[in-house]
Design a protein around this motif. Structure first.
Motif, short mmCIF file in Angstrom:
data_model
loop_
_atom_site.label_atom_id
_atom_site.label_comp_id
_atom_site.label_asym_id
_atom_site.label_seq_id
_atom_site.Cartn_x
_atom_site.Cartn_y
_atom_site.Cartn_z
N ASP A 1 0.94 -1.22 -0.05
CA ASP A 1 0.02 0.05 -0.02
C ASP A 1 0.87 1.51 0.06
O ASP A 1 0.47 2.34 -0.62
CB ASP A 1 -1.12 -0.04 1.13
CG ASP A 1 -2.11 -0.99 1.05
OD1 ASP A 1 -3.18 -0.60 0.40
OD2 ASP A 1 -1.98 -2.12 1.43
N ARG A 2 1.95 1.30 0.83
CA ARG A 2 2.78 2.37 0.79
C ARG A 2 3.69 2.62 -0.68
O ARG A 2 3.88 3.78 -1.10
CB ARG A 2 3.91 2.24 1.74
CG ARG A 2 3.32 2.30 3.28
CD ARG A 2 4.50 2.40 4.27
NE ARG A 2 5.04 1.09 4.22
CZ ARG A 2 5.03 0.34 5.24
NH1 ARG A 2 3.74 0.59 6.13
NH2 ARG A 2 5.78 -0.57 5.29
N ILE A 3 3.91 1.51 -1.25
CA ILE A 3 4.53 1.68 -2.39
C ILE A 3 3.44 2.13 -3.36
O ILE A 3 3.74 2.86 -4.44
CB ILE A 3 5.06 0.34 -3.13
CG1 ILE A 3 6.33 -0.10 -2.12
CG2 ILE A 3 5.44 0.33 -4.35
CD1 ILE A 3 6.71 -1.55 -2.40
N LEU A 4 2.25 1.59 -3.38
CA LEU A 4 1.10 2.01 -4.46
C LEU A 4 1.19 3.56 -4.04
O LEU A 4 0.69 4.31 -5.18
CB LEU A 4 -0.03 1.38 -4.22
CG LEU A 4 -1.18 1.56 -5.15
CD1 LEU A 4 -1.15 1.60 -6.64
CD2 LEU A 4 -2.58 0.78 -4.66
N GLY A 5 1.05 3.99 -2.91
CA GLY A 5 0.76 5.31 -2.34
C GLY A 5 2.09 6.28 -3.06
O GLY A 5 1.46 7.34 -3.60
N VAL A 6 3.02 5.82 -3.15
CA VAL A 6 4.20 6.68 -3.68
C VAL A 6 4.05 6.82 -5.27
O VAL A 6 4.23 7.95 -5.93
CB VAL A 6 5.59 6.03 -3.38
CG1 VAL A 6 6.54 6.49 -4.12
CG2 VAL A 6 5.91 6.05 -1.85
N PRO B 1 -1.39 10.59 -1.69
CA PRO B 1 -0.49 11.49 -0.92
C PRO B 1 -0.04 12.23 -2.13
O PRO B 1 0.11 12.23 -3.22
CB PRO B 1 0.63 10.45 -0.34
CG PRO B 1 -0.03 9.20 -0.41
CD PRO B 1 -0.95 9.22 -1.75
N LYS B 2 0.29 13.44 -1.21
CA LYS B 2 1.17 14.66 -1.96
C LYS B 2 2.48 14.42 -1.93
O LYS B 2 3.22 13.88 -1.14
CB LYS B 2 0.85 16.11 -1.39
CG LYS B 2 -0.65 16.37 -1.44
CD LYS B 2 -1.13 16.53 -2.76
CE LYS B 2 -2.66 17.18 -2.82
NZ LYS B 2 -3.25 17.35 -4.18
N THR B 3 3.34 14.80 -3.12
CA THR B 3 4.87 14.56 -3.25
C THR B 3 5.48 15.46 -2.30
O THR B 3 6.55 15.17 -1.99
CB THR B 3 5.50 14.73 -4.68
OG1 THR B 3 4.57 16.13 -5.12
CG2 THR B 3 4.62 13.63 -5.43
N GLY B 4 4.82 16.72 -1.99
CA GLY B 4 5.29 17.65 -1.13
C GLY B 4 4.21 17.87 -0.05
O GLY B 4 3.90 16.79 0.56
N ALA B 5 4.28 19.00 0.67
CA ALA B 5 3.48 19.39 1.78
C ALA B 5 1.89 19.28 1.44
O ALA B 5 1.69 19.73 0.39
CB ALA B 5 3.71 20.51 2.44
N GLY B 6 1.17 18.92 2.18
CA GLY B 6 -0.43 18.97 1.98
C GLY B 6 -1.10 17.60 2.07
O GLY B 6 -0.38 16.72 2.45
N ARG B 7 -2.55 17.75 2.51
CA ARG B 7 -2.97 16.50 2.90
C ARG B 7 -3.39 15.58 1.42
O ARG B 7 -3.25 16.17 0.25
CB ARG B 7 -4.42 16.74 3.14
CG ARG B 7 -4.29 17.67 4.73
CD ARG B 7 -5.94 18.06 5.14
NE ARG B 7 -5.74 18.72 6.24
CZ ARG B 7 -6.89 19.42 6.86
NH1 ARG B 7 -8.20 19.12 6.24
NH2 ARG B 7 -6.74 20.03 8.13
N PRO B 8 -3.34 14.38 1.82
CA PRO B 8 -3.95 13.15 0.59
C PRO B 8 -4.89 13.81 0.09
O PRO B 8 -5.78 14.36 0.66
CB PRO B 8 -3.70 12.00 1.53
CG PRO B 8 -3.24 12.27 2.74
CD PRO B 8 -3.31 13.63 3.12
N ARG B 9 -5.06 13.53 -1.02
CA ARG B 9 -6.42 13.85 -2.04
C ARG B 9 -7.26 12.70 -1.80
O ARG B 9 -6.75 11.54 -1.91
CB ARG B 9 -6.11 13.81 -3.49
CG ARG B 9 -7.30 14.31 -4.11
CD ARG B 9 -7.22 14.96 -5.75
NE ARG B 9 -8.59 15.10 -6.42
CZ ARG B 9 -8.60 15.72 -7.34
NH1 ARG B 9 -7.65 16.15 -8.21
NH2 ARG B 9 -9.77 15.91 -8.22
#
Length: 297
Positions: free
Chosen positions: A77-82, A186-194
């Motif tokens: 899940d973390r890999i898919l998120g990235v 997730p966002k690649t930078g700062a910010g909440r996930p969409r």
């Protein structure tokens, strides 16, 4: 037996740096990740028992232990998120998502566990420690016997964004909150996930007043046809029945992207028929399939 690689160099280069580098324990270091990942993919693509893996993949116990560990800690899940975060930053995700489910027969090897009569799948929120085995192992009884469902939320091009596993008798509409809860890019930078798509395409199973109200409150355009019984009920009430919900028939034609995603998923014979006892292990294979789809981009 001829060597048939299941991962291209492009796919491996996209995910190899995202895999854990240490098992967090003393003793022998982990063996080659690529060989183990290819063994996991090979096992689900062919549907063979773990003990029948070709010898080139090493010990089947190593393959099982690695797959079980990564299923429990949410590695895939973390890999898919990235991968999704990078794709979203590049503008490669079409946020007109389509949702649906596919029902799969559970093999007898997956069903020889204790399952309470009332089994309800828990939400699969992303993050460490968030993946716990649902009550009943995500197996239920439907017309086809003991079955399980895979729910997909795919983007406008049919690429999976969220995966949820429920018992086979679970209603698609009632499982939609679980699916939307798993949709976190997730966002690649700062910010909440969409977490909010611009549009949601679904069949008549998702046609309910509660779902339409929820989507409207979140600013999501619902492209869902109204069921015949709902239309008749509204007509009987006359002016008190209100106006029919808006429906874009032209946009709805693109809903078949989720059907095509299931057609691709079921090329993995170990997913088309469930052999895994644990729902988190079975779901992690479906997430791995999604990872390989996005790793090709």
């Amino acid at each position: 037996m001829p060597h048939r690689p299941r991962l291209t160099d492009q796919q491996w280069n996209r995910i190899r740096l995202l895999l854990p580098t240490s098992n967090g324990r003393r003793g022998r270091p982990w063996s080659d990740h690529r060989r183990v990942v290819e063994a996991i993919v090979y096992r689900y693509r062919t549907g063979i028992p773990l003990r029948d893996l070709p010898s080139r993949f090493g010990s089947w116990k190593t393959v099982w232990a690695r797959h079980r560990r990564w299923a429990g800690d949410g590695t895939w899940d973390r890999i898919l998120g990235v991968l999704l975060a990078n794709a979203d930053a590049a503008g490669q995700i079409d946020w007109r998502i389509a949702v649906d489910s596919t029902i799969n027969r559970a093999h007898q090897h997956a069903t020889n566990t204790h399952r309470p009569e009332s089994c309800r799948a828990a939400a699969h929120a992303r993050g460490p420690g968030a993946h716990r085995e649902p009550v009943g192992h995500g197996i239920g009884r439907s017309r086809g016997g003991l079955t399980t469902k895979i729910h997909h939320a795919v983007d406008g091009r049919g690429r999976p964004l969220a995966v949820v596993v429920t018992p086979g008798q679970a209603h698609d509409g009632q499982s939609l909150p679980l699916l939307l809860g798993d949709l976190r890019i997730p966002k690649t930078g700062a910010g909440r996930p969409r977490t909010t798509p611009s549009m949601l395409l679904g069949d008549k199973a998702y046609s309910s007043r509660a779902i339409r109200k929820t989507l409207k409150a979140r600013g999501i355009t619902a492209v869902i046809p109204e069921r015949c019984d709902q239309q008749e009920h509204r007509r009987r009430r006359g002016s008190a029945g209100g106006r029919p919900p808006k429906f874009d028939a032209a946009t709805y034609k693109n809903r078949n992207v989720v059907e095509r995603s299931f057609a691709l998923l079921k090329q993995w014979r170990g997913l088309a028929t469930r052999f895994d006892k644990l729902a988190i292990v079975y779901r992690s294979a479906a997430v791995l399939a999604a990872v390989l789809v996005w790793a090709r981009i």
